[in-house]
Motif scaffolding. Structure first.
Motif, PDB file in Angstrom:
ATOM      1  N   ARG A   1       0.835  -1.207   0.000  1.00 20.32           N
ATOM      2  CA  ARG A   1       0.000   0.000   0.000  1.00 20.32           C
ATOM      3  C   ARG A   1       0.873   1.261   0.000  1.00 20.32           C
ATOM      4  O   ARG A   1       0.588   2.226  -0.720  1.00 20.32           O
ATOM      5  CB  ARG A   1      -0.923  -0.010   1.232  1.00 20.32           C
ATOM      6  CG  ARG A   1      -1.853   1.186   1.330  1.00 20.32           C
ATOM      7  CD  ARG A   1      -2.900   1.182   0.228  1.00 20.32           C
ATOM      8  NE  ARG A   1      -3.800   2.321   0.339  1.00 20.32           N
ATOM      9  CZ  ARG A   1      -4.747   2.601  -0.535  1.00 20.32           C
ATOM     10  NH1 ARG A   1      -4.936   1.838  -1.594  1.00 20.32           N
ATOM     11  NH2 ARG A   1      -5.530   3.646  -0.382  1.00 20.32           N
TER      12      ARG A   1
ATOM     13  N   LYS B   1       2.208   1.746  -3.402  1.00 19.97           N
ATOM     14  CA  LYS B   1       1.177   2.239  -4.323  1.00 19.97           C
ATOM     15  C   LYS B   1       0.927   3.734  -4.105  1.00 19.97           C
ATOM     16  O   LYS B   1       0.838   4.522  -5.053  1.00 19.97           O
ATOM     17  CB  LYS B   1      -0.114   1.446  -4.091  1.00 19.97           C
ATOM     18  CG  LYS B   1      -1.197   1.739  -5.090  1.00 19.97           C
ATOM     19  CD  LYS B   1      -2.405   0.870  -4.865  1.00 19.97           C
ATOM     20  CE  LYS B   1      -2.312  -0.411  -5.636  1.00 19.97           C
ATOM     21  NZ  LYS B   1      -3.544  -1.222  -5.578  1.00 19.97           N
ATOM     22  N   LEU B   2       0.834   4.118  -2.847  1.00 17.46           N
ATOM     23  CA  LEU B   2       0.590   5.533  -2.541  1.00 17.46           C
ATOM     24  C   LEU B   2       1.798   6.394  -2.898  1.00 17.46           C
ATOM     25  O   LEU B   2       1.660   7.572  -3.235  1.00 17.46           O
ATOM     26  CB  LEU B   2       0.229   5.705  -1.062  1.00 17.46           C
ATOM     27  CG  LEU B   2      -1.119   5.106  -0.644  1.00 17.46           C
ATOM     28  CD1 LEU B   2      -1.361   5.297   0.850  1.00 17.46           C
ATOM     29  CD2 LEU B   2      -2.274   5.740  -1.422  1.00 17.46           C
TER      30      LEU B   2
ATOM     31  N   ALA C   1       3.559   6.106  -5.492  1.00 14.98           N
ATOM     32  CA  ALA C   1       3.434   6.450  -6.911  1.00 14.98           C
ATOM     33  C   ALA C   1       2.342   7.492  -7.130  1.00 14.98           C
ATOM     34  O   ALA C   1       2.448   8.340  -8.018  1.00 14.98           O
ATOM     35  CB  ALA C   1       3.116   5.185  -7.704  1.00 14.98           C
ATOM     36  N   ARG C   2       1.309   7.443  -6.283  1.00 12.13           N
ATOM     37  CA  ARG C   2       0.162   8.340  -6.489  1.00 12.13           C
ATOM     38  C   ARG C   2       0.323   9.695  -5.806  1.00 12.13           C
ATOM     39  O   ARG C   2      -0.265  10.672  -6.228  1.00 12.13           O
ATOM     40  CB  ARG C   2      -1.093   7.690  -5.875  1.00 12.13           C
ATOM     41  CG  ARG C   2      -1.730   6.638  -6.728  1.00 12.13           C
ATOM     42  CD  ARG C   2      -3.067   6.298  -6.101  1.00 12.13           C
ATOM     43  NE  ARG C   2      -3.452   4.941  -6.359  1.00 12.13           N
ATOM     44  CZ  ARG C   2      -4.346   4.270  -5.646  1.00 12.13           C
ATOM     45  NH1 ARG C   2      -4.898   4.831  -4.601  1.00 12.13           N
ATOM     46  NH2 ARG C   2      -4.667   3.050  -5.961  1.00 12.13           N
ATOM     47  N   ARG C   3       1.068   9.719  -4.710  1.00 11.05           N
ATOM     48  CA  ARG C   3       1.070  10.911  -3.874  1.00 11.05           C
ATOM     49  C   ARG C   3       2.498  11.411  -3.651  1.00 11.05           C
ATOM     50  O   ARG C   3       3.093  11.178  -2.579  1.00 11.05           O
ATOM     51  CB  ARG C   3       0.388  10.624  -2.539  1.00 11.05           C
ATOM     52  CG  ARG C   3      -1.006   9.985  -2.697  1.00 11.05           C
ATOM     53  CD  ARG C   3      -1.773   9.976  -1.395  1.00 11.05           C
ATOM     54  NE  ARG C   3      -1.840  11.271  -0.765  1.00 11.05           N
ATOM     55  CZ  ARG C   3      -2.551  12.288  -1.219  1.00 11.05           C
ATOM     56  NH1 ARG C   3      -3.280  12.156  -2.307  1.00 11.05           N
ATOM     57  NH2 ARG C   3      -2.531  13.439  -0.600  1.00 11.05           N
TER      58      ARG C   3
ATOM     59  N   ASP D   1      -9.886  15.407  -3.111  1.00  9.88           N
ATOM     60  CA  ASP D   1      -8.671  14.680  -3.492  1.00  9.88           C
ATOM     61  C   ASP D   1      -8.514  13.378  -2.714  1.00  9.88           C
ATOM     62  O   ASP D   1      -7.922  12.420  -3.205  1.00  9.88           O
ATOM     63  CB  ASP D   1      -7.437  15.560  -3.247  1.00  9.88           C
ATOM     64  CG  ASP D   1      -7.426  16.739  -4.196  1.00  9.88           C
ATOM     65  OD1 ASP D   1      -8.137  16.672  -5.208  1.00  9.88           O
ATOM     66  OD2 ASP D   1      -6.724  17.729  -3.916  1.00  9.88           O
TER      67      ASP D   1
ATOM     68  N   ASP E   1     -13.002   3.307   0.233  1.00 12.55           N
ATOM     69  CA  ASP E   1     -11.835   2.653  -0.342  1.00 12.55           C
ATOM     70  C   ASP E   1     -11.494   1.435   0.515  1.00 12.55           C
ATOM     71  O   ASP E   1     -10.781   1.548   1.522  1.00 12.55           O
ATOM     72  CB  ASP E   1     -10.639   3.614  -0.417  1.00 12.55           C
ATOM     73  CG  ASP E   1      -9.478   3.005  -1.186  1.00 12.55           C
ATOM     74  OD1 ASP E   1      -9.538   1.788  -1.479  1.00 12.55           O
ATOM     75  OD2 ASP E   1      -8.519   3.727  -1.500  1.00 12.55           O
TER      76      ASP E   1
ATOM     77  N   ASP F   1      -2.429   4.947   4.949  1.00 13.16           N
ATOM     78  CA  ASP F   1      -3.170   6.058   4.328  1.00 13.16           C
ATOM     79  C   ASP F   1      -3.179   7.293   5.229  1.00 13.16           C
ATOM     80  O   ASP F   1      -3.205   8.425   4.746  1.00 13.16           O
ATOM     81  CB  ASP F   1      -4.602   5.617   4.009  1.00 13.16           C
ATOM     82  CG  ASP F   1      -4.654   4.704   2.789  1.00 13.16           C
ATOM     83  OD1 ASP F   1      -4.009   3.636   2.834  1.00 13.16           O
ATOM     84  OD2 ASP F   1      -5.299   5.056   1.798  1.00 13.16           O
TER      85      ASP F   1
ATOM     86  N   SER G   1      -1.557  11.060   4.007  1.00 13.87           N
ATOM     87  CA  SER G   1      -2.449  12.227   3.823  1.00 13.87           C
ATOM     88  C   SER G   1      -1.961  13.411   4.643  1.00 13.87           C
ATOM     89  O   SER G   1      -2.723  14.033   5.381  1.00 13.87           O
ATOM     90  CB  SER G   1      -3.884  11.857   4.226  1.00 13.87           C
ATOM     91  OG  SER G   1      -3.908  11.382   5.557  1.00 13.87           O
TER      92      SER G   1
END
Lengths: 291, 297
Positions: B18, B21-22, B24-26, B239, B263, B271, B275
């Motif tokens: 996780r 993955k985050l 790459a996204r954030r 977002d 989610d 997460d 954030s």
């Protein structure tokens, strides 16, 4: 029409294909109307239901929700369910008064194979008669709202009976009487539909453009209806959009009866035609002599 | 469905995946997530090691007493060697601040390290020790906390298994109404919202230490107990739709909630850290976080 006229004449009986003969007096159909926009989630109705029906108190605990119990049970016939959703950027609590809807076309009654275990009165109330219940739980499977609950000890099934003893005496159900915000109304079905229309107009004027009356046609309408402020969010209220009452056992019995009657009539007709065409059957003298 | 307090499975691989993955996204949370990924590797080793130790009888509270585990009773002499090793490895993966502090602690010797660890496990303030080391108490807390967290998680799993086997007596955890963990006594790190078959919108708090989740009343501030709806505000952003800031206007504290209804693949621990912009926004608003996360945010 006076609600005390709402006598307990029977309209339907489980596992009985013949409709009950209508009485001379026409009884009004009654209904409860739950205006969810007025509900404050106080759960006084749950307590009133327990008290009036002398249902066992079931200890509960905090499980991270506003609900008092996890689920309905043979001793909890009414449960306020809470769901938090975001609508238009705001967090809203959607509340549902989970109890028997007293369907006009009751799936529980249609599924029940025990004669007289479930009856529907002319006033619309669907009631369980535990003396005749055989504990098969077909009614549980037949209810499109998942309301009846089986008691493993008594081997019987239980649910809300709309305080039938109070209704018979011309009184409103206990949940209606106790509601502090008048979120639950009670009267004839026609009056409740009219009242719902008024309430919807008010809600529409207040900006609830999707407000709707929940009185699903798939079960012939219900005798507990909801005024839902967010009518486009039925799933979030945990209200099935198109519930259907399956006419299982009753319709099977009716079909068998129809087929039987047809075959019986066809047999008589064939006999008559055979008589006209061939004449009466005479004994064969030769074969008689051999005997 | 079980409403009882329970620990989510300690799936270290899921946490790492996780975080990747985050990452790459954030990109805004990249430094934190890169550090977290390295830290999770260290913690996974500690979790495996702790799982093989027989500490449960030593730390278990008497029957019916809560919290169930008393981490202050952990055998420090057995832990200190591992703690020193953890400091060395943390220095390798950490930022300049972490590296500097880890080296400082290492240089102080095992006695000082043991004092820091003992104070943390006993929930004593680290101010005096931090002052002696010339650092911020929150920065110092990172080391014992990051070290103790997988140990607490392993012990919580062992305790849950033992309770299941023995059908432990005493107050059942589902009646737990407090704002601290019924298992290890740790503070809540975050709230988790989820749907179950019969209960919609459940709210659980997740322990910052042993990751146990326990049901907590909706509409109640876990810090000051405020329950007036008008004092409790929820802030969301487009977002990050599955994250929210739950603000209490009375104590000005906030807790982040991870909405698993939106989610289901989210790993709350990861997460929450990813954030960071919500924390910055809350800080600008003058709010304070009930419990800083593992990376000190």
């Amino acid at each position: 029409m006076n609600l005390s006229d709402s006598s307990l004449a029977l309209k339907r009986i489980s596992a009985s294909p013949e409709p009950v003969a209508p009485g001379i007096r026409q009884n009004p159909e009654i209904a409860k109307l739950v205006d969810i926009s007025r509900c404050i989630g106080c759960k006084a109705c749950e307590i009133a239901c327990k008290e009036w029906n002398e249902l066992k108190v079931e200890p509960t605990h905090n499980f991270g929700s506003f609900q008092s119990h996890v689920d309905l049970s043979p001793d909890t016939w009414l449960l306020m369910r809470f769901n938090e959703v975001e609508i238009g950027g705001d967090v809203k609590w959607l509340i549902k008064k989970d109890a028997c809807h007293h369907c006009e076309e009751p799936g529980c009654l249609f599924a029940c194979p025990a004669p007289g275990a479930i009856v529907q009165y002319e006033n619309g109330i669907v009631d369980f008669n535990q003396e005749n219940c055989i504990g098969c739980q077909y009614c549980v499977a037949g209810c499109p709202f998942d309301i009846p609950r089986f008691n493993a000890e008594t081997r019987k099934v239980y649910k809300c009976n709309m305080c039938i003893d109070r209704v018979e005496a011309g009184l409103e159900p206990a949940c209606v009487k106790t509601c502090p915000t008048n979120a639950i109304s009670y009267g004839t079905k026609d009056d409740m539909v009219l009242l719902a229309e008024d309430k919807l107009e008010v809600l529409n004027n207040r900006g609830f453009q999707n407000a709707a009356l929940y009185n699903p046609e798939g079960v012939g309408g219900t005798h507990m209806m909801y005024v839902v402020p967010y009518g486009d969010q039925l799933e979030e209220y945990d209200l099935p959009e198109s519930p259907v009452a399956e006419r299982g056992a009753i319709s099977a019995l009716g079909a068998i009866k129809t087929i039987g009657a047809f075959l019986f009539g066809a047999g008589i007709l064939a006999t008559a035609l055979h008589y006209l065409a061939v004449g009466p059957d005479t004994p064969d003298e030769n074969s008689h002599g051999e005997g | 469905m079980s409403p009882a307090a329970s620990a989510p499975p300690a799936d270290w691989n899921a946490r790492r995946l996780r975080a990747q993955k985050l990452l790459a996204r954030r990109p805004q949370a990249a430094p934190l997530l890169e550090f977290l990924i390295e830290l999770l590797e260290l913690q996974r080793d500690l979790f495996a090691w702790a799982g093989g130790q027989d500490w449960l009888s030593a730390v278990a509270a008497a029957e019916g007493e809560f919290p169930r585990l008393r981490l202050a009773r952990l055998p420090l002499e057995e832990l200190s060697g591992r703690f020193s090793e953890f400091l060395e490895r943390a220095a390798e993966i950490g930022t300049d601040v972490v590296r500097g502090l880890a080296e400082n602690l290492t240089a102080q010797g095992t006695d000082s390290q043991r004092l820091v660890l003992a104070a943390y496990l006993a929930r004593e303030p680290l101010d005096t020790l931090a002052k002696a080391l010339g650092c911020d108490p929150l920065q110092l807390e990172f080391f014992p906390r990051a070290f103790a967290q997988p140990l607490a998680e392993a012990l919580a799993a062992q305790a849950a298994q033992a309770a299941q086997t023995a059908k432990a007596d005493g107050k059942p955890p589902e009646e737990w109404h407090e704002n601290f963990c019924p298992v290890c006594g740790g503070p809540p790190q975050l709230a988790v919202l989820l749907d179950e078959a019969l209960i919609k919108s459940r709210r659980l708090l997740e322990c910052a230490l042993c990751r146990t989740r326990w049901p907590f009343r909706r509409g109640l501030c876990p810090h000051c107990g405020e329950d007036k709806a008008e004092q409790l505000e929820i802030h969301t952003t487009e977002d990050l739709p599955h994250l929210r800031v739950e603000e209490c206007k009375t104590c000005r504290g906030y807790l982040k909630a991870v909405d698993l209804r939106k989610d289901g693949l989210a790993v709350p621990l990861v997460d929450e850290i990813a954030s960071i912009e919500l924390d910055l926004w809350a800080d600008e608003r003058g709010l304070w976080k009930l419990q800083p996360n593992l990376v000190g945010i």
